[in-house]
Design a protein around this motif. Structure first.
Motif, PDB file in Angstrom:
ATOM      1  N   PHE A 125       0.966  -1.103   0.177  1.00 38.60           N
ATOM      2  CA  PHE A 125      -0.105   0.075  -0.033  1.00 38.60           C
ATOM      3  C   PHE A 125       0.633   1.203   0.020  1.00 38.60           C
ATOM      4  CE2 PHE A 125      -2.221   3.422   2.434  1.00 38.60           C
ATOM      5  CZ  PHE A 125      -3.486   3.512   1.629  1.00 38.60           C
ATOM      6  N   ILE A 126       2.038   1.224   0.879  1.00 35.65           N
ATOM      7  CA  ILE A 126       2.821   2.337   0.973  1.00 35.65           C
ATOM      8  C   ILE A 126       3.634   2.731  -0.417  1.00 35.65           C
ATOM      9  CG2 ILE A 126       4.742   3.396   2.018  1.00 35.65           C
ATOM     10  CD1 ILE A 126       2.523   3.671   3.689  1.00 35.65           C
ATOM     11  N   THR A 127       3.973   1.455  -1.096  1.00 31.61           N
ATOM     12  CA  THR A 127       4.483   1.636  -2.417  1.00 31.61           C
ATOM     13  C   THR A 127       3.543   2.255  -3.419  1.00 31.61           C
ATOM     14  OG1 THR A 127       6.036  -0.312  -2.221  1.00 31.61           O
ATOM     15  CG2 THR A 127       5.893   0.326  -4.154  1.00 31.61           C
ATOM     16  N   PHE A 128       2.023   1.741  -3.135  1.00 31.01           N
ATOM     17  CA  PHE A 128       1.245   2.097  -4.324  1.00 31.01           C
ATOM     18  C   PHE A 128       0.993   3.591  -4.061  1.00 31.01           C
ATOM     19  CE2 PHE A 128      -3.162   3.057  -5.270  1.00 31.01           C
ATOM     20  CZ  PHE A 128      -3.162   2.672  -6.700  1.00 31.01           C
ATOM     21  N   ILE A 129       0.734   4.157  -2.895  1.00 30.89           N
ATOM     22  CA  ILE A 129       0.347   5.706  -2.644  1.00 30.89           C
ATOM     23  C   ILE A 129       1.567   6.550  -2.969  1.00 30.89           C
ATOM     24  CG2 ILE A 129      -1.527   4.877  -1.197  1.00 30.89           C
ATOM     25  CD1 ILE A 129       0.398   5.887   1.196  1.00 30.89           C
ATOM     26  N   SER A 130       2.888   5.964  -2.924  1.00 32.78           N
ATOM     27  CA  SER A 130       4.058   6.750  -3.067  1.00 32.78           C
ATOM     28  C   SER A 130       4.081   7.324  -4.718  1.00 32.78           C
ATOM     29  CB  SER A 130       5.323   6.029  -2.721  1.00 32.78           C
ATOM     30  OG  SER A 130       5.576   4.889  -3.314  1.00 32.78           O
ATOM     31  N   MET A 131       3.426   6.552  -5.489  1.00 37.63           N
ATOM     32  CA  MET A 131       3.544   6.602  -7.048  1.00 37.63           C
ATOM     33  C   MET A 131       2.512   7.728  -7.338  1.00 37.63           C
ATOM     34  SD  MET A 131       5.791   4.995  -7.923  1.00 37.63           S
ATOM     35  CE  MET A 131       7.008   3.668  -7.005  1.00 37.63           C
ATOM     36  N   ILE A 132       1.567   8.051  -6.487  1.00 42.15           N
ATOM     37  CA  ILE A 132       0.622   9.271  -6.880  1.00 42.15           C
ATOM     38  C   ILE A 132       1.015  10.398  -6.833  1.00 42.15           C
ATOM     39  CG2 ILE A 132      -1.841  10.034  -6.027  1.00 42.15           C
ATOM     40  CD1 ILE A 132      -2.522   7.413  -4.595  1.00 42.15           C
ATOM     41  N   PRO A 133       0.986  11.224  -7.686  1.00 39.55           N
ATOM     42  CA  PRO A 133       1.451  12.690  -7.754  1.00 39.55           C
ATOM     43  C   PRO A 133       0.635  13.582  -6.679  1.00 39.55           C
ATOM     44  CG  PRO A 133       1.050  12.014 -10.172  1.00 39.55           C
ATOM     45  CD  PRO A 133       0.494  11.127  -9.052  1.00 39.55           C
ATOM     46  N   PRO A 134       1.291  13.966  -5.649  1.00 38.51           N
ATOM     47  CA  PRO A 134       0.508  14.632  -4.822  1.00 38.51           C
ATOM     48  C   PRO A 134      -0.226  15.962  -5.158  1.00 38.51           C
ATOM     49  CG  PRO A 134       2.843  14.111  -3.848  1.00 38.51           C
ATOM     50  CD  PRO A 134       2.729  13.792  -5.332  1.00 38.51           C
ATOM     51  N   PHE A 157       1.716  16.447   4.157  1.00 31.02           N
ATOM     52  CA  PHE A 157       1.882  15.244   4.634  1.00 31.02           C
ATOM     53  C   PHE A 157       2.031  14.141   3.664  1.00 31.02           C
ATOM     54  CE2 PHE A 157       0.021  11.503   6.473  1.00 31.02           C
ATOM     55  CZ  PHE A 157       0.642  11.443   7.549  1.00 31.02           C
ATOM     56  N   ILE A 158       0.947  14.171   2.720  1.00 31.68           N
ATOM     57  CA  ILE A 158       0.570  13.172   1.783  1.00 31.68           C
ATOM     58  C   ILE A 158       2.018  13.332   0.680  1.00 31.68           C
ATOM     59  CG2 ILE A 158      -0.681  12.534  -0.242  1.00 31.68           C
ATOM     60  CD1 ILE A 158      -3.255  13.519   1.328  1.00 31.68           C
ATOM     61  N   GLY A 159       2.584  14.501   0.424  1.00 32.39           N
ATOM     62  CA  GLY A 159       3.750  14.381  -0.462  1.00 32.39           C
ATOM     63  C   GLY A 159       5.010  13.769  -0.012  1.00 32.39           C
ATOM     64  N   THR A 160       4.949  13.754   1.557  1.00 27.37           N
ATOM     65  CA  THR A 160       6.234  13.419   2.103  1.00 27.37           C
ATOM     66  C   THR A 160       6.288  12.046   2.747  1.00 27.37           C
ATOM     67  OG1 THR A 160       5.833  14.783   4.123  1.00 27.37           O
ATOM     68  CG2 THR A 160       7.270  15.732   2.163  1.00 27.37           C
ATOM     69  N   THR A 165       8.581   7.000   5.149  1.00 27.51           N
ATOM     70  CA  THR A 165       8.143   5.689   5.165  1.00 27.51           C
ATOM     71  C   THR A 165       9.024   4.469   4.794  1.00 27.51           C
ATOM     72  OG1 THR A 165       5.896   6.430   5.647  1.00 27.51           O
ATOM     73  CG2 THR A 165       6.315   3.781   5.840  1.00 27.51           C
ATOM     74  N   ARG A 166       9.002   4.585   3.430  1.00 28.24           N
ATOM     75  CA  ARG A 166       9.986   3.458   2.724  1.00 28.24           C
ATOM     76  C   ARG A 166      11.376   3.727   2.998  1.00 28.24           C
ATOM     77  NH1 ARG A 166       8.318   3.774  -3.583  1.00 28.24           N
ATOM     78  NH2 ARG A 166       9.544   2.087  -3.489  1.00 28.24           N
ATOM     79  N   ASP A 167      11.924   4.881   3.223  1.00 29.68           N
ATOM     80  CA  ASP A 167      13.210   4.932   3.565  1.00 29.68           C
ATOM     81  C   ASP A 167      13.695   4.378   5.009  1.00 29.68           C
ATOM     82  OD1 ASP A 167      15.894   6.186   2.325  1.00 29.68           O
ATOM     83  OD2 ASP A 167      15.824   7.183   4.266  1.00 29.68           O
ATOM     84  N   VAL A 168      12.804   4.615   6.175  1.00 25.46           N
ATOM     85  CA  VAL A 168      12.896   4.227   7.326  1.00 25.46           C
ATOM     86  C   VAL A 168      12.793   2.668   7.422  1.00 25.46           C
ATOM     87  CG1 VAL A 168      12.052   4.356   9.508  1.00 25.46           C
ATOM     88  CG2 VAL A 168      12.066   6.378   8.455  1.00 25.46           C
ATOM     89  N   PHE A 169      11.807   2.178   6.748  1.00 24.24           N
ATOM     90  CA  PHE A 169      11.538   0.834   6.595  1.00 24.24           C
ATOM     91  C   PHE A 169      12.845   0.145   5.863  1.00 24.24           C
ATOM     92  CE2 PHE A 169      10.512  -2.547   3.271  1.00 24.24           C
ATOM     93  CZ  PHE A 169      10.280  -3.623   4.039  1.00 24.24           C
ATOM     94  N   ILE A 170      13.451   0.512   4.998  1.00 26.15           N
ATOM     95  CA  ILE A 170      14.526   0.037   4.381  1.00 26.15           C
ATOM     96  C   ILE A 170      15.883   0.014   5.326  1.00 26.15           C
ATOM     97  CG2 ILE A 170      16.412   0.352   2.694  1.00 26.15           C
ATOM     98  CD1 ILE A 170      14.309   1.358   0.740  1.00 26.15           C
ATOM     99  N   ALA A 171      15.958   1.274   6.172  1.00 27.25           N
ATOM    100  CA  ALA A 171      16.996   1.273   7.365  1.00 27.25           C
ATOM    101  C   ALA A 171      16.682   0.133   8.219  1.00 27.25           C
ATOM    102  CB  ALA A 171      16.960   2.724   7.666  1.00 27.25           C
ATOM    103  N   THR A 172      15.614   0.010   8.616  1.00 27.90           N
ATOM    104  CA  THR A 172      15.422  -0.976   9.680  1.00 27.90           C
ATOM    105  C   THR A 172      15.369  -2.414   9.182  1.00 27.90           C
ATOM    106  OG1 THR A 172      13.639   0.563  10.476  1.00 27.90           O
ATOM    107  CG2 THR A 172      13.609  -1.704  11.308  1.00 27.90           C
ATOM    108  N   LYS A 173      15.263  -2.472   7.941  1.00 26.68           N
ATOM    109  CA  LYS A 173      15.340  -3.958   7.668  1.00 26.68           C
ATOM    110  C   LYS A 173      16.789  -4.175   7.276  1.00 26.68           C
ATOM    111  CE  LYS A 173      12.871  -6.676   5.541  1.00 26.68           C
ATOM    112  NZ  LYS A 173      12.553  -7.972   5.751  1.00 26.68           N
ATOM    113  N   ALA A 174      17.715  -2.987   6.936  1.00 25.58           N
ATOM    114  CA  ALA A 174      19.338  -3.585   7.033  1.00 25.58           C
ATOM    115  C   ALA A 174      19.729  -3.820   8.235  1.00 25.58           C
ATOM    116  CB  ALA A 174      19.763  -2.272   6.525  1.00 25.58           C
ATOM    117  N   ILE A 175      19.321  -3.648   9.477  1.00 28.40           N
ATOM    118  CA  ILE A 175      19.785  -3.949  10.818  1.00 28.40           C
ATOM    119  C   ILE A 175      20.050  -5.648  10.759  1.00 28.40           C
ATOM    120  CG2 ILE A 175      19.649  -3.999  13.170  1.00 28.40           C
ATOM    121  CD1 ILE A 175      17.775  -1.495  13.087  1.00 28.40           C
TER     122      ILE A 175
END
Length: 284
Positions: A125-134, A157-160, A165-175
């Motif tokens: 869902f996060i990946t999908f909404i990140s593709m919407i032009p704000p 809020f919607i634009g950022t 979220t995706r960047d924080v998610f990637i950083a957490t997964k890298a731990i």
């Protein structure tokens, strides 16, 4: 032959092994600004020679004269200093939108990276909404939320939020997963791992993401203020454009750029002070 050997000195300015001194960095950093200002002054002077009433490239004295009432004189309509009132309004909207997005992205991205069930349900869902032009959502936001502050903050809020979220998610997964295993083995809980082990490690990366999202946040703010607002930096720019008032538009754009630069610098300094180990890792 050995006695005449002279070691090769490393390059100071250019080359992959260059080590510029601090004053070299200062001069090189200021050089593009000096060139742009000099080029603008020359072009403005040349246009004034051809047409003294030219408005496209006003001189620096014209800008100072045009901005003085906005900066130093209260408005007869409401008693406010227009320039500072616009700045306060824009910064308030920017701070609200970006802060809410940062907190929400930090919480969701952190939990997505730690809990695979939440990742499976929220990540697509996060990946999908990140593709919407704000900006495409701007009319919908103004229709549903109104043209007051809520709609403008919601656009930021919607634009950022999705990209943070995706960047924080990637950083957490890298731990390394071993840290979670060790925490549980030593009697810690999952929440202890999340907020006492993982969170401090991803915070500097999250601050970097927040800093890099400010450029997009400014874009959404200016667009929202230009369409529906009664104050703000973006509102003022689009208000005076109908009069071709470049002597106001250029200083406002320069002020927005300066604020953005200072915010970026402040966040870098904050991250360096709070997490000096992160700066050391990135410099390697």
């Amino acid at each position: 032959m050995t006695a005449n050997y002279k070691p090769v000195q490393p390059a100071r300015l250019f080359g992959v092994h260059a080590t510029p001194r601090n004053w070299h960095k200062l001069v090189l950093g200021l050089l593009p600004f000096i060139l742009i200002i000099a080029l603008y002054a020359y072009a403005s002077h040349a246009r004034k020679l051809d047409n003294p009433d030219d408005k496209l490239l006003p001189g620096f004295s014209q800008m100072v004269e045009a901005m003085q009432p906005l900066v130093m004189q209260p408005s007869p309509r409401n008693g406010q200093y227009v320039f500072w009132a616009d700045t306060l309004s824009s910064l308030t909207r920017l701070a609200l939108g970006c802060s809410l997005a940062f907190v929400a992205a930090l919480w969701l991205g952190l939990n997505m990276g730690a809990f695979r069930g939440l990742e499976a349900s929220a990540s697509p869902f996060i990946t999908f909404i990140s593709m919407i032009p704000p900006l495409a959502l701007l009319p919908m936001l103004f229709i549903t939320l109104g043209v007051d502050e809520v709609g403008k903050v919601a656009l930021i809020f919607i634009g950022t939020f999705p990209l943070m979220t995706r960047d924080v998610f990637i950083a957490t997964k890298a731990i390394p997963r071993e840290q979670l295993v060790k925490t549980l083995t030593l009697g810690g809980t999952q929440l202890a791992y999340l907020y006492r082990i993982a969170l401090p490690q991803i915070m500097p990366r999250a601050l970097d993401t927040f800093r890099l999202s400010l450029g997009a946040a400014w874009l959404f703010l200016i667009a929202a203020e230009a369409i529906a607002s009664t104050d703000g930096l973006g509102y003022r720019i689009f208000l005076v454009r109908r009069y071709l008032a470049m002597d106001i538009i250029i200083p406002y754009v320069a002020w927005i750029t300066l604020i953005g630069f200072l915010l970026d610098w402040a966040l870098r300094v904050l991250a360096r002070r709070l997490y000096p180990w992160y700066a050391g890792v990135n410099s390697k």
